[in-house]
Design a protein around this motif. Structure first.
Motif, PDB file in Angstrom:
ATOM      1  N   TRP A 214      48.774  56.749  28.123  1.00  0.00           N
ATOM      2  CA  TRP A 214      47.766  55.696  28.044  1.00  0.00           C
ATOM      3  C   TRP A 214      47.154  55.479  29.423  1.00  0.00           C
ATOM      4  CZ3 TRP A 214      51.418  51.690  25.286  1.00  0.00           C
ATOM      5  CH2 TRP A 214      51.536  52.035  23.936  1.00  0.00           C
ATOM      6  N   ARG A 215      45.912  55.041  29.411  1.00  0.00           N
ATOM      7  CA  ARG A 215      45.246  54.657  30.656  1.00  0.00           C
ATOM      8  C   ARG A 215      45.164  53.138  30.698  1.00  0.00           C
ATOM      9  NH1 ARG A 215      44.981  56.270  35.671  1.00  0.00           N
ATOM     10  NH2 ARG A 215      42.991  55.868  36.695  1.00  0.00           N
ATOM     11  N   VAL A 216      45.582  52.554  31.820  1.00  0.00           N
ATOM     12  CA  VAL A 216      45.731  51.108  31.921  1.00  0.00           C
ATOM     13  C   VAL A 216      44.916  50.588  33.101  1.00  0.00           C
ATOM     14  CG1 VAL A 216      47.377  49.210  32.110  1.00  0.00           C
ATOM     15  CG2 VAL A 216      48.066  51.345  31.011  1.00  0.00           C
ATOM     16  N   GLU A 217      44.340  49.402  32.916  1.00  0.00           N
ATOM     17  CA  GLU A 217      43.612  48.741  33.997  1.00  0.00           C
ATOM     18  C   GLU A 217      43.984  47.271  34.047  1.00  0.00           C
ATOM     19  OE1 GLU A 217      39.081  47.522  34.555  1.00  0.00           O
ATOM     20  OE2 GLU A 217      39.411  49.662  34.917  1.00  0.00           O
ATOM     21  N   ALA A 218      44.089  46.757  35.262  1.00  0.00           N
ATOM     22  CA  ALA A 218      44.359  45.334  35.469  1.00  0.00           C
ATOM     23  C   ALA A 218      43.496  44.839  36.617  1.00  0.00           C
ATOM     24  CB  ALA A 218      45.832  45.112  35.785  1.00  0.00           C
ATOM     25  N   GLN A 219      43.126  43.570  36.556  1.00  0.00           N
ATOM     26  CA  GLN A 219      42.350  42.953  37.624  1.00  0.00           C
ATOM     27  C   GLN A 219      43.078  41.717  38.119  1.00  0.00           C
ATOM     28  OE1 GLN A 219      38.312  42.281  36.377  1.00  0.00           O
ATOM     29  NE2 GLN A 219      37.896  44.469  36.107  1.00  0.00           N
ATOM     30  N   LEU A 220      43.064  41.534  39.431  1.00  0.00           N
ATOM     31  CA  LEU A 220      43.715  40.394  40.053  1.00  0.00           C
ATOM     32  C   LEU A 220      42.741  39.696  40.987  1.00  0.00           C
ATOM     33  CD1 LEU A 220      45.917  43.024  40.143  1.00  0.00           C
ATOM     34  CD2 LEU A 220      47.423  41.084  40.622  1.00  0.00           C
ATOM     35  N   PRO A 221      42.836  38.365  41.085  1.00  0.00           N
ATOM     36  CA  PRO A 221      41.979  37.634  42.018  1.00  0.00           C
ATOM     37  C   PRO A 221      42.394  37.888  43.465  1.00  0.00           C
ATOM     38  CG  PRO A 221      43.587  36.163  41.058  1.00  0.00           C
ATOM     39  CD  PRO A 221      43.751  37.484  40.356  1.00  0.00           C
ATOM     40  N   TYR A 222      41.548  37.490  44.368  1.00  0.00           N
ATOM     41  CA  TYR A 222      41.812  37.688  45.791  1.00  0.00           C
ATOM     42  C   TYR A 222      43.037  36.888  46.230  1.00  0.00           C
ATOM     43  CZ  TYR A 222      41.625  36.754  50.765  1.00  0.00           C
ATOM     44  OH  TYR A 222      41.960  36.592  52.070  1.00  0.00           O
ATOM     45  N   ALA A 223      43.896  37.542  47.017  1.00  0.00           N
ATOM     46  CA  ALA A 223      44.976  36.878  47.739  1.00  0.00           C
ATOM     47  C   ALA A 223      45.174  37.660  49.023  1.00  0.00           C
ATOM     48  CB  ALA A 223      46.256  36.858  46.924  1.00  0.00           C
ATOM     49  N   ALA A 224      45.372  36.965  50.132  1.00  0.00           N
ATOM     50  CA  ALA A 224      45.418  37.633  51.428  1.00  0.00           C
ATOM     51  C   ALA A 224      46.559  38.640  51.523  1.00  0.00           C
ATOM     52  CB  ALA A 224      45.539  36.600  52.545  1.00  0.00           C
ATOM     53  N   ASP A 225      47.686  38.281  50.956  1.00  0.00           N
ATOM     54  CA  ASP A 225      48.845  39.169  50.938  1.00  0.00           C
ATOM     55  C   ASP A 225      49.293  39.326  49.485  1.00  0.00           C
ATOM     56  OD1 ASP A 225      49.121  39.405  53.813  1.00  0.00           O
ATOM     57  OD2 ASP A 225      49.772  37.305  53.743  1.00  0.00           O
ATOM     58  N   MET A 226      49.502  40.563  49.067  1.00  0.00           N
ATOM     59  CA  MET A 226      49.815  40.826  47.668  1.00  0.00           C
ATOM     60  C   MET A 226      50.755  42.017  47.568  1.00  0.00           C
ATOM     61  SD  MET A 226      47.097  41.886  44.679  1.00  0.00           S
ATOM     62  CE  MET A 226      46.077  40.453  45.045  1.00  0.00           C
ATOM     63  N   THR A 227      51.777  41.861  46.727  1.00  0.00           N
ATOM     64  CA  THR A 227      52.680  42.966  46.432  1.00  0.00           C
ATOM     65  C   THR A 227      52.701  43.157  44.920  1.00  0.00           C
ATOM     66  OG1 THR A 227      54.053  42.353  48.329  1.00  0.00           O
ATOM     67  CG2 THR A 227      55.011  43.887  46.739  1.00  0.00           C
ATOM     68  N   LEU A 228      52.687  44.403  44.501  1.00  0.00           N
ATOM     69  CA  LEU A 228      52.656  44.735  43.077  1.00  0.00           C
ATOM     70  C   LEU A 228      53.917  45.501  42.701  1.00  0.00           C
ATOM     71  CD1 LEU A 228      48.991  46.119  42.985  1.00  0.00           C
ATOM     72  CD2 LEU A 228      49.736  43.750  42.633  1.00  0.00           C
ATOM     73  N   ARG A 229      54.317  45.368  41.432  1.00  0.00           N
ATOM     74  CA  ARG A 229      55.453  46.184  40.987  1.00  0.00           C
ATOM     75  C   ARG A 229      55.366  46.432  39.483  1.00  0.00           C
ATOM     76  NH1 ARG A 229      60.788  42.156  41.360  1.00  0.00           N
ATOM     77  NH2 ARG A 229      60.283  40.879  39.515  1.00  0.00           N
ATOM     78  N   TRP A 230      55.933  47.558  39.110  1.00  0.00           N
ATOM     79  CA  TRP A 230      56.131  47.922  37.709  1.00  0.00           C
ATOM     80  C   TRP A 230      57.620  47.765  37.424  1.00  0.00           C
ATOM     81  CZ3 TRP A 230      52.811  49.886  41.113  1.00  0.00           C
ATOM     82  CH2 TRP A 230      51.476  50.056  40.731  1.00  0.00           C
ATOM     83  N   ARG A 231      57.951  46.975  36.420  1.00  0.00           N
ATOM     84  CA  ARG A 231      59.357  46.691  36.129  1.00  0.00           C
ATOM     85  C   ARG A 231      59.644  47.017  34.661  1.00  0.00           C
ATOM     86  NH1 ARG A 231      62.152  41.946  34.712  1.00  0.00           N
ATOM     87  NH2 ARG A 231      60.171  40.809  34.806  1.00  0.00           N
ATOM     88  N   TYR A 232      60.628  47.871  34.466  1.00  0.00           N
ATOM     89  CA  TYR A 232      61.035  48.320  33.121  1.00  0.00           C
ATOM     90  C   TYR A 232      62.447  47.809  32.880  1.00  0.00           C
ATOM     91  CZ  TYR A 232      62.566  51.733  29.537  1.00  0.00           C
ATOM     92  OH  TYR A 232      63.076  52.343  28.415  1.00  0.00           O
ATOM     93  N   VAL A 233      62.639  47.088  31.766  1.00  0.00           N
ATOM     94  CA  VAL A 233      63.912  46.449  31.466  1.00  0.00           C
ATOM     95  C   VAL A 233      64.328  46.797  30.042  1.00  0.00           C
ATOM     96  CG1 VAL A 233      65.165  44.271  31.300  1.00  0.00           C
ATOM     97  CG2 VAL A 233      63.350  44.540  33.007  1.00  0.00           C
ATOM     98  N   THR A 234      65.584  47.198  29.859  1.00  0.00           N
ATOM     99  CA  THR A 234      66.117  47.486  28.524  1.00  0.00           C
ATOM    100  C   THR A 234      67.123  46.418  28.123  1.00  0.00           C
ATOM    101  OG1 THR A 234      67.911  48.874  29.380  1.00  0.00           O
ATOM    102  CG2 THR A 234      65.827  49.963  28.876  1.00  0.00           C
TER     103      THR A 234
END
Length: 581
Positions: free
Chosen positions: A518-538
């Motif tokens: 699948w192709r995925v897109e996300a948009q986030l508002p402005y923030a001076a410092d930002m960290t992103l993560r992908w989290r998979y939980v079973t």
């Protein structure tokens, strides 16, 4: 947390909106052999031949890991609180694209002397062999179902008509409108089981008890797996053909296919190859070997619609390949392709989690593991058997154990069934969309994995694009999250496109059976410092093949903040690894 940081996270949550989807990413690479991410359509015309995982384009490592567990469970249990092994012994067979990529045997066909589990002397134990014959228990239902569908093809049966059309004595006590299809899909309303062997003195009275029984629920309104459904169908087959069920199965299924070790009531000449089952005190049968384990089938003379078939892994492989071939093997056709399709289509959409074709169970991750999908077909047997057929990858897995030897109370082997099927699924490749590898998390039960970016410093709103291959239980989720303070994480809405992808914006991704990126897109508002993560939980039980991530790109107004293909070092994995397949 500081007031500024708290406001930043809240603003992130409130301001998040779904982005505009883009087209689905395509998998790259040659051919379809050995692939999990290129689902097949139509039917094969293969004749089974011996090979290796490598010769069929498979990775041998996941298969070897699964077989190591299959071996281990002959001496110990997956539950550390249990002191008995999971089963006495096992024979397994795995195949892909017409190639038998692995045969394996371990443990003992005969191991115990009594119900308490007293081990026989070594010289009296019987080791498992590749041609050990097993009591297939409820896998027998597949043979009865095929026999019924052969009658459908000949015009003698219509699955939409009441069973009473063919068995008038069945149409009493609220059963007049129960259809053949409802028996095949376990939606008849009949209870799962009654002790025919105990409560009725002979075969005629036992059959009459089934014919007379009233449904427990209104037919067609509930799913309840029932042996009585298939006992009834076995009687119907006998009535319409004028021949006993075992003769019908021999003449129309096993002999045409060359299944030389498959049938009911195996002859004494094969006893040395038959796996023992349970030591039974009620009825007082002692250690059962060579006679059907199921008490009701035993009381019906060893031949019944729900149980009674004995077989080997190689014979069951022929049946599995016949289904993948659309009903034919070595030029001998037992079913038309359209009949096989009907047997593999879900007729129980009204009963979620109880997907069922006409005879075959479908999409049951609790034993199909990573092979599960909408048309993945199979059946289990109480004695410890399973056959799983995955048309999308043209693969199948067979695990035959004598887990009731010496006692049915020693536990379930579902974890072994699931483990073997998932081993085969993970041996099949999911090729990266771009470049040489992708991030992969193939988690077990009750686990988690995270892939986290370095701290990013955008100056404008951020757009994130990535490709994802998801094959999970519905309750095992992949979420995409963001933080502005490194402490409080917020789930980011996702817009997804691809075959089987959710139509609406979602907060997490899960599911199985679509077998595509699948192709995925996300948009986030402005923030001076930002960290992103992908989290998979079973969660606590059952997992699919796993999750792959690829083509991760983070941008702001056309400026690239992170390119996962070129800068994998800026992604910090916990539980993820780079994989080329």
């Amino acid at each position: 947390m500081s007031g500024v940081a708290r406001v930043g996270v809240l603003a992130l949550v409130v301001a998040m909106t779904a982005g505009v989807s883009v087209s689905v990413a395509e998998s790259h690479g040659g051919g379809v052999r050995g692939r999990f991410d290129q689902p097949q359509t139509g039917y094969e015309r293969a004749v089974l031949r011996n090979g290796t995982p490598q010769s069929a384009g498979l990775d041998p490592a996941p298969i070897d890991a699964a077989l190591a567990k299959i071996d281990e469970w002959t001496t110990k249990n997956y539950d550390p609180t249990l002191t008995v092994p999971l089963y006495s012994g096992a024979v397994s067979l795995l195949a892909h694209d017409g190639v038998v990529v692995d045969r394996h045997q371990t443990g003992y066909a005969v191991r115990y002397a009594d119900a308490a589990g007293t081990e026989l002397p070594e010289d009296q134990k019987v080791p498992m062999r590749s041609d050990t014959i097993f009591d297939m228990a409820s896998v027998s239902k597949l043979f009865t179902s095929i026999a019924v569908m052969q009658l459908v093809e000949s015009g003698k049966v219509d699955t939409t008509k009441p069973v009473a059309t063919y068995l008038p004595e069945f149409g009493v006590n609220g059963k007049a409108e129960i259809t053949v299809a409802q028996l095949l899909t376990h939606t008849s309303g009949l209870v799962s089981w009654i002790p025919l062997w105990r409560d009725y003195p002979d075969i005629p009275s036992r059959i009459k008890a089934v014919m007379d029984l009233a449904p427990r629920t209104t037919p067609g309104t509930n799913y309840e797996y029932s042996d009585l459904n298939l006992i009834t169908l076995g009687v119907m087959v006998q009535r319409l053909t004028g021949k006993p069920l075992d003769q019908v199965v021999a003449e129309r299924i096993t002999r045409p296919l060359g299944m030389v070790d498959t049938g009911y009531n195996p002859p004494a000449s094969k006893l040395d190859r038959i796996a023992a089952t349970e030591f039974e005190a009620a009825p007082p049968r002692g250690m059962v070997r060579g006679s059907v384990h199921d008490e009701n089938a035993w009381s019906l003379g060893g031949v019944a619609g729900h149980a009674g078939v004995f077989s080997t892994a190689d014979d069951m492989a022929i049946l599995a390949q016949t289904i993948l071939n659309g009903g034919t093997y070595k030029g001998r056709r037992i079913l038309r392709p359209e009949t096989v399709t009907e047997m593999l289509d879900n007729h129980n959409a009204a009963f979620p989690d109880h997907d069922h074709g006409l005879g075959f169970e479908l999409n049951q991750m609790w034993y199909m593991g990573g092979l599960a999908g909408p048309h993945t077909a199979g059946h289990t047997g109480f004695t410890g058997t399973v056959v799983v057929i995955d048309p999308l990858s043209r693969s199948f897995a067979i695990l035959l154990t004598n887990r009731v030897h010496p006692s049915r109370n020693w536990g379930s082997i579902n974890i072994a069934r699931e483990t073997l099927c998932s081993g085969l699924a993970r041996a099949l490749a999911v090729r990266p969309v771009k470049g040489r590898d992708s991030w992969y998390a193939g988690l077990g039960d009750a686990s988690s994995a995270s892939l986290t970016t370095v701290v990013l410093h955008p100056k404008r709103p951020v757009r994130v694009n990535f490709s994802v291959f998801v094959d999970t239980e519905r309750t095992d989720r992949l979420v995409f999250e963001a933080t502005t303070d490194g402490v409080t994480w917020a789930e980011v809405p996702l817009s997804v496109r691809g075959r089987g992808a959710p139509d609406e914006t979602v907060s997490s991704l899960s599911g199985n059976g679509h077998r595509t990126w699948w192709r995925v897109e996300a948009q986030l508002p402005y923030a001076a410092d930002m960290t992103l993560r992908w989290r998979y939980v079973t969660d606590a039980r059952y997992t699919g093949r796993g999750v792959n991530l690829d083509e991760i790109v983070v941008t702001e107004s056309g400026r690239t903040l992170l390119n996962g293909e070129k800068e994998p070092h800026r992604l910090h994995p916990e539980g993820w690894q780079r994989r080329s397949r």
